[in-house]
Scaffold this motif. Structure first.
Motif, short mmCIF file in Angstrom:
data_model
loop_
_atom_site.label_atom_id
_atom_site.label_comp_id
_atom_site.label_asym_id
_atom_site.label_seq_id
_atom_site.Cartn_x
_atom_site.Cartn_y
_atom_site.Cartn_z
N GLY A 144 0.80 -1.22 0.00
CA GLY A 144 0.00 0.00 0.00
C GLY A 144 0.83 1.27 0.00
O GLY A 144 0.29 2.36 -0.13
N GLU A 185 3.62 1.93 -1.95
CA GLU A 185 4.57 2.12 -3.04
C GLU A 185 4.26 3.37 -3.85
O GLU A 185 3.18 3.95 -3.75
N ARG A 209 4.42 3.68 -7.25
CA ARG A 209 3.86 3.58 -8.59
C ARG A 209 2.47 4.21 -8.58
O ARG A 209 1.85 4.34 -7.54
N THR A 210 1.96 4.56 -9.76
CA THR A 210 0.61 5.11 -9.80
C THR A 210 -0.39 3.98 -9.64
O THR A 210 -0.10 2.81 -9.88
N GLU A 231 -6.37 6.00 -11.90
CA GLU A 231 -5.91 7.35 -11.61
C GLU A 231 -4.40 7.41 -11.47
O GLU A 231 -3.71 6.40 -11.35
N GLN A 232 -3.91 8.63 -11.52
CA GLN A 232 -2.46 8.84 -11.60
C GLN A 232 -1.83 9.16 -10.25
O GLN A 232 -0.62 9.36 -10.17
N ARG A 233 -2.65 9.19 -9.18
CA ARG A 233 -2.01 9.36 -7.86
C ARG A 233 -1.20 8.11 -7.54
O ARG A 233 -1.43 7.05 -8.09
N THR A 234 -0.26 8.24 -6.61
CA THR A 234 0.51 7.05 -6.23
C THR A 234 -0.34 6.16 -5.34
O THR A 234 -1.31 6.60 -4.72
N VAL A 235 0.06 4.91 -5.31
CA VAL A 235 -0.64 3.94 -4.46
C VAL A 235 -0.62 4.43 -3.01
O VAL A 235 -1.61 4.33 -2.30
N GLN A 236 0.50 4.99 -2.58
CA GLN A 236 0.60 5.45 -1.19
C GLN A 236 -0.42 6.54 -0.88
O GLN A 236 -1.09 6.50 0.16
N VAL A 279 -3.28 7.03 -2.24
CA VAL A 279 -4.61 6.45 -2.21
C VAL A 279 -4.79 5.56 -0.98
O VAL A 279 -5.88 5.51 -0.39
#
Lengths: 262, 262
Positions: free
Chosen positions: A195, A197, A199-200, B197-202, B204
């Motif tokens: 959760g 990382e 990356r997008t 979406e283009q936000r990072t996983v973190q 979100v």
């Protein structure tokens, strides 16, 4: 039991250019190191292959069928079944001017990117530069040396293998990744660190989709794949992984009215 | 029924600086527009507030308790209960040299960022620039004009409201977001577009955690929150949202052995 269509296996391999023995890909760290293509930080280990999922060249996949666990084989693949013949129209002459504009001094062998295409400089002659936009392995006959390490029988292990192959985050500990298959649904709870990382979301969605697609198409017990992010109250006494990650809840819930919209 | 602790409400509000009536935040599009703080593309609507979750200034939250649905109120909050008094030590003199080095020409009122801190230029006197690093609303008495639009009774609606507030992706259609509460577990399946979406996983993950935390702390029927990404075979005949998003499966599963590690 020889390998059949729809089996999952762990495979070690080394891919070489037939003409000169140059290694272009391998699962062995020492081989990569020797060939000068070792990627720092990469964990070298056999890959999980779902036979029939076209994860690899079909000409390679076909020749794995019938091998026994533990068996080694050298598989030759002519260029037309590997990365294709060279397409002469992809070798282009580019005016030196375009390089000068970007302060680039081309030399033979230099990798370049032009209009989003990857190419390699072949020759530099006065005002014109010849650039080859073919795949670097186009026109090359290939040799794969393979060793079947294991046949994977357990469906949970198959899915963990697919996560390893497609999800591709070296920080995910597969031992902390929970997979449960129930009534056709594979429920995957990744290592909590996944959760965090950088990356997008889109990149990770495509990785999840790849895992899911190979799973529901190639594992009989799986019709549907769910990735589950679960959050619950952390009771301080029973400190566990969740508590480690979210710590003392230093990450405040944003205060909506407190922010002025600048 | 007046608003009580632990209620969920929809609230419209406008926040103003008491001294000059300047609007710094509002849920009304026309008010934002008039005040020159309208954010293009933002969907203006009442926010969902979980009373007791400290989503807003506690001095504001306290005064919402006891209001009736439909009631309007003007709530004054002195600066010490809002964004604090001005801290004189956060007003600093910075040598003009530091600005010149970065080709910045400071002027009074100019917002600047220095060593990660946000500030506003107050005065420019020869070689020294006075910069105020206090919150722009520090030292200001505040007025909130609020209107309680609705009390939310349904727990599923409460969770959708929290997604709206914390997840903060304008592309997520809440009507396409599925929430089910069963045996204490709130299962959330977001609009499929959320996966792209283009936000990072973190980023979100922190948003999901915020939704989850307010939910399990403030909704009695919820002990645990799960966000579920589900993937299954798309049968071409029954084209639905999933098929729309993943289309003709143009996104190929990466071929592992086909890539040379460059």
């Amino acid at each position: 039991m020889p390998i059949e269509e729809n089996d999952f296996i762990r495979l070690n391999y080394t891919g070489k250019i037939k003409a000169n023995g140059e290694v272009f890909d391998t699962t062995y760290e020492e081989v990569a190191d020797e060939a000068g293509i070792k990627v720092e930080g990469k964990d070298y280990h056999p890959i999980v292959l779902s036979i029939g999922a076209d994860q690899v060249l079909s000409s390679l996949q076909d020749q794995l069928i019938g091998l026994e666990v533990g068996e080694e084989k050298t598989i030759e693949i002519p260029c037309e079944n590997a990365f294709g013949k060279k397409d002469p129209s992809l070798i282009q002459l580019i005016p030196m001017k375009r390089f000068k504009e970007q302060n680039i001094r081309p030399f033979p062998g230099m990798p370049i990117s032009l209009d989003g295409q990857q190419g390699t400089v072949r020759t530099v002659n006065g005002g014109r530069v010849s650039v080859d936009f073919n795949h670097t392995l186009a026109g090359k006959d290939i040799v794969y040396e393979v060793k079947v390490e294991e046949k994977i029988e357990d469906d949970v292990e198959k899915i963990k293998g697919l996560i390893d192959v497609y999800y591709g985050n070296p920080n995910i500990n597969l031992d902390k990744t929970d997979v449960e298959i129930e009534d056709g649904v594979a429920k995957i709870t990744l290592d909590k660190l996944a959760g965090f990382e950088q990356r997008t979301v889109q990149e990770v969605t495509l990785a999840k989709f790849a895992v899911a697609r190979v799973a529901y198409e190639n594992i009989a017990s799986v019709d549907k794949v769910q990735f589950i992010d679960e959050y619950q109250e952390v009771v301080p006494q029973e400190t566990d992984d969740v508590a480690d990650v979210f710590g003392e809840e230093t990450e405040e819930v944003p205060e909506v009215l407190n922010e002025d919209d600048e």
